[in-house]
Design an enzyme around this catalytic site. Structure first.
Site, short mmCIF file in Angstrom:
data_model
loop_
_atom_site.label_atom_id
_atom_site.label_comp_id
_atom_site.label_asym_id
_atom_site.label_seq_id
_atom_site.Cartn_x
_atom_site.Cartn_y
_atom_site.Cartn_z
N LYS A 31 0.83 -1.20 0.00
CA LYS A 31 0.00 0.00 0.00
C LYS A 31 0.86 1.25 0.00
CE LYS A 31 -1.78 2.32 3.38
NZ LYS A 31 -2.50 2.81 4.58
N ASP B 137 -6.51 1.13 0.74
CA ASP B 137 -6.61 1.49 2.15
C ASP B 137 -7.99 1.09 2.65
OD1 ASP B 137 -8.37 3.36 1.15
OD2 ASP B 137 -7.32 5.11 1.95
#
Length: 295
Positions: A155, A173
């Protein structure tokens, strides 16, 4: 700057949302085909591009190192709190070499407002030392290298690559994962599996901006606990329409940041951002809630 941004309305708003059964036709709808889902997903992206033409990363940064550090700090807190914390941090440690030489207790004190400051301090010291020792003090532009840094997963790597290096990537997210599941684009819970499935739906050129648009929508309208369904411009495309507040006037009161006429998360937003800049640490209270954390 600061004027209330009107919520985009659509002639399709009266249409029966995707996957819902109208009162006049209570029969079960047919399962959506893969082709229909892809077409709906891409239409959602086009609609979001019109709603949020100013979508952008909501962390303040001036270079790849600052974005990398800010993204690590953003775990389990809001981008707003990170943005309020990093000016003093980067004034004290502007380069990886500076941060690598920091005393742990001094670094911890500077990042304390972001929470989990001891673990985050260890990650920042580790990644700064790795940048200094293994990459000549420069943030690498390959995901294979970025994920070797302490505290950096896919991420974080995709955030840095997409926004500091222009390398397309999907950033999964909490908001992104929640919304793509709400829209029935995936049933996966694991972020890497979500990333793989969503990447297969959209052209690579759209990945980075899609990530921003979805996160913007999740923070402003499609909230975790009480989505503003009655004020949502993409309601006709949403299988989860009706899970939140459906009354248009009540729904408008749930809108956040520039959609609700209030400041955003960045102290230094892009020139085309239509809302107010966020206040510095200790400034006026924001409307960020727990649903905005962990991004």
């Amino acid at each position: 700057m600061g004027e209330r941004v009107p919520v985009k309305t659509s002639a399709r708003a009266a249409a029966t949302p995707q996957g819902k059964v109208s009162a006049k036709n209570p029969k079960s709808v047919k399962p959506e085909s893969r082709l229909a889902m892809v077409r709906r997903a891409r239409r959602i992206n086009r609609e979001l591009a019109e709603i949020y033409p100013y979508a952008h990363p909501e962390l303040d940064f001036r270079n790849p190192f600052e974005l990398l550090v800010a993204t690590v700090l953003s775990a389990q807190t809001t981008d707003l709190r990170v943005n309020q914390t990093t000016p003093a941090l980067f004034a004290a440690y502007p380069t990886p070499e500076d941060m690598a030489a920091a005393a742990p207790e001094d670094l911890e004190e500077l990042i304390r407002p972001t929470g989990f400051f001891r673990a985050k301090s260890r990650s920042l010291l580790g990644l700064s030392q790795a940048l200094r020792d293994n990459f000549g003090g420069e943030v690498p532009g390959r995901i294979e290298d970025l994920v070797t840094l302490p505290g950096v997963g896919r991420k974080t790597a995709n955030v840095v690559l997409g926004n500091a290096f222009g390398v397309p990537g999907i950033t999964v997210d909490t908001h992104f994962g929640r919304l793509v599941r709400r829209w029935k684009l995936t049933e996966q819970e694991d972020p890497e599996k979500v990333e793989a499935e969503i990447c297969a739906i959209f052209p690579k050129s759209e990945w980075t901006m899609l990530s921003h648009r979805v996160v913007f929508h999740g923070r402003r309208i499609c909230h975790a606990r009480r989505p503003a369904c009655g004020a949502c411009p993409i309601a006709p495309l949403c299988p989860a329409y009706g899970e939140g507040e459906m009354d248009p006037e009540k729904a408008k009161k749930l809108l956040k940041y520039e959609k609700g006429g209030r400041p955003g998360q960045r102290l230094s937003p892009p020139p085309d951002y239509p809302g107010l800049p966020a206040p510095p640490l200790g400034g006026a209270a924001q409307d960020a809630g727990p649903q905005d954390a962990g991004t």
